[in-house]
Each structure stands twice: as structure tokens, then as C-alpha cells.
Design a protein around this motif. Structure first.
Motif: not given
Ligand code: ZN
Length: 347
Positions: A99, A101-103, A106, A136, A139-140, A143-144, A280
Motif C-alpha cells: 500500500h 502509505e506503508s510503502s 518503509n 487508511s 493494516d496501514c 503500521f502507521q 487489520r
């Protein structure tokens, strides 16, 4: 965008060329909505946001399934120097994706390390054809929440058509478990007897699962369908770090039986502790509850317990604010799907 539209018409090429020539430098053309101005009082931060939006327009993506481009960017200040970092979504095979925002986050970590991601990422911008109200995916959010200073993180959407810029707080996408309302067995949409059966089933499920890495936070979940069946699952981890979530697990079992409509789900953790419900897993529950909505049924009740007779209850709609599902993107397809997959025993 211009290239695509103009390819069929020389006339349009001329118009777009004229517009492009007359347009002022784009960084100056972004404009915060009035509600957003209060969230970004600092002129230097606004300039960084507008610079990130300009850069995000050029972020590479590969959404081969949905064709929905998520173009993200931020600006981090490292050693007194500003750096633009980009992120974009990639989709592959079965509907799976890296995704945007995760990309992006990272990418910040890969370039500058995790401390910079936590300390220096103050906002995530999205360059979008149209800014909606969705946040989001679950999952995002996880992560955030895990890698940024999330309570101060700003989410920015820049709308391509008119260059308006909407800013919200990432924290508005979060609802901690202690915010779920306290409940008693006779205040719920299921009977005290059904609650007792689900609680026991979830506690038994939690004895299983796979916990080679998950030393804390192991949970079990049990769900009751409108057809009266109970499905249950426990969390499962593995070497590839593709954790299988309990709510997602039981919903997949129910869907396998074409039993698509759930009334309530109970989640239990370690005795004496309230379970954590990952975003998630809330996304799986939200998607399933959108099936209920489509069929005119009440939302799925999400119930958590500390294992000592105390309960809290909410809905996935409330636990995942500003969410999206296939019911938003493809309502007719979902309607047709549910109509054509009716189980003879599930109602
Ligand atoms: Zn996502």
C-alpha cells in the motif's frame, strides 16, 4: 493525466498546453480548506506539505487490479536539510498489495532509519483525483500506529482538480479498546446464553493457534451467524510474518460455508486482560458487517471480555472510523455476489 486525455484529440492538446503555460508554479497553487488551516498554523510546515504534494503527483504506482493509484509523499528534515520521500501502491496476483502509505514509511526507514520515521515524519500526503472521507485500510493503520509519532501525525489529501488540500489527524482513525462502551450480558443484541457460549468458544480457541513469536497479545475469537452456527479461530504466526488474525479466520470459515451474515463476535485474550483488536482484523470485520448492511441486517456486534465476567461492546463501523469496503467501491457487484451465493441453510 494530460497525456492520456490528449492522446485522442489535438484540440485538447492545445487547450491543455495553454492551461499549463498559464498556470502559476504549482507549489503556490495548493490551497488549504478553511477547516484544515487550523491544523497547520506553521507556514514552514505548510510549505513542506505543498512541496510533498507536488512530488506525490509523480510517484510511481502499479495498481494492476483496482487501477486505483495511491500516490503518497512526505518531507523529512534530517541534519537541517529537507528531503522528499515518495511511496506508491503495487498490486499483485490475488488481490494483494503493497500500500502507498506503508510503502512511503518503509522508504523513509530504508533511507534514514527508524528513528527518523518516528521523529521526523509529521505528515503523509496523498495526491488524489478526488479527496473522499476514507482513511487508511486497517493494516496501514496498524503500521502507521507502530512506526510513527502517530498522535501528532497529519494526513493530507491534495485534490488534483482544484488543488484544494484537506488535512486531518491520523488519530481520528483510531479507537482504543478502552473507548469501547462497557456492556453487561443483558444489554447486548445477543442473549446472555449466546454470549456465554461465544465466550467459552473463544476461550477454547485461544488454547490453540500458533504462538512461536506472539508471546503477548494472543487472542481467540468466536462468531455467531444469523443461521445459529458458531465459527471460531485463534491467531497464528509464521516465519514469513504473515500473521493470521482470529476474526479474519473465523469469517473465512463462515464464508466458506456460504454463511455470510454474522450477528456477533466475541474476542478473548489472556485472563484478566482486555484483548487488543488489530485494525487489520477490524477491517475484516468491517467488510463482513457491510454484507449485513447490504442485506438490511443489523451490524455485527464486536464484544471483548477480560475473561473475568466484564464485557465491552461496539461495532466494526465504530471501531474503524472512516473505513471503506467493497460495498463502497462496487455495490452492485457485492449485491449480485451475495444473491448468487446464498447458502440453503444460512439466512
Ligand atoms: Zn493500506
Amino acid at each position: 493525466m494530460i497525456r492520456t486525455i490528449a492522446s485522442g484529440s489535438l484540440f485538447l492538446i492545445a487547450i491543455f498546453a495553454a492551461l499549463a503555460a498559464s498556470r502559476p508554479p504549482s507549489a503556490a497553487s495548493w490551497r488549504l480548506t478553511s477547516e484544515s488551516e487550523a491544523l497547520v498554523p506553521d507556514a514552514a510546515l505548510r510549505a513542506q506539505i505543498f512541496r510533498a504534494l507536488d512530488a506525490a503527483e509523480g510517484a510511481g504506482t502499479d495498481p494492476s487490479i483496482s487501477h486505483f493509484k495511491v500516490r503518497a509523499a512526505t518531507v523529512v528534515t534530517v541534519s537541517n536539510e529537507d528531503h522528499v520521500v515518495l511511496g506508491g501502491n503495487t498490486e499483485y496476483e490475488v488481490p494483494e498489495a503493497i500500500h502507498g502509505e506503508s510503502s512511503l514509511l518503509n522508504h523513509v526507514t530504508a533511507l534514514y532509519g527508524p528513528d527518523v520515521t518516528r521523529r521526523a515524519v509529521r505528515f503523509v500526503v496523498f495526491f488524489s483525483q478526488r479527496c473522499g472521507v476514507s482513511g487508511s485500510c486497517g493494516d496501514c493503520r496498524d503500521f502507521q500506529h507502530a512506526v510513527t509519532d502517530y498522535s501528532h501525525l497529519l494526513i493530507v489529501c491534495g485534490q488534483a482538480s482544484d488543488h484544494t488540500v484537506r488535512v486531518t489527524r491520523f488519530a481520528d482513525q483510531l479507537v482504543d479498546e478502552d473507548k469501547f462502551a462497557a456492556a453487561t450480558p443483558d444489554s447486548l443484541s445477543i442473549t446472555p446464553g449466546e454470549l456465554a457460549r461465544l465466550t467459552q468458544s473463544a476461550a477454547e480457541a485461544r488454547l490453540g493457534g500458533v504462538t512461536l513469536f506472539t508471546t503477548a497479545r494472543h487472542t481467540g475469537a468466536a462468531g455467531l451467524s444469523f443461521s445459529g452456527k458458531i465459527y471460531r479461530a485463534a491467531g497464528g504466526d509464521d516465519a514469513a510474518f504473515h500473521y493470521r488474525f482470529p476474526i479474519g479466520g473465523l469469517l473465512q470459515q463462515a464464508a466458506t460455508e456460504r454463511d455470510y451474515f454474522l450477528r456477533a463476535i466475541v474476542v478473548v485474550g489472556e485472563k484478566g486482560q482486555w484483548p487488543v483488536i488489530n485494525y487489520r482484523d477490524r477491517q475484516y470485520g468491517y467488510e463482513s458487517s457491510s454484507f449485513n448492511h447490504e442485506a438490511g441486517k443489523s451490524p455485527i456486534a464486536l464484544i471483548i471480555t477480560d475473561g473475568l465476567g466484564h464485557y465491552r461492546a461496539t461495532t466494526f463501523e465504530a471501531a474503524l472510523p472512516h473505513a471503506f469496503s467493497t460495498a463502497n467501491f462496487m455495490p452492485q457487484a457485492l449485491k449480485d455476489f451475495l444473491n448468487s451465493h446464498q447458502s440453503p441453510t444460512a439466512k
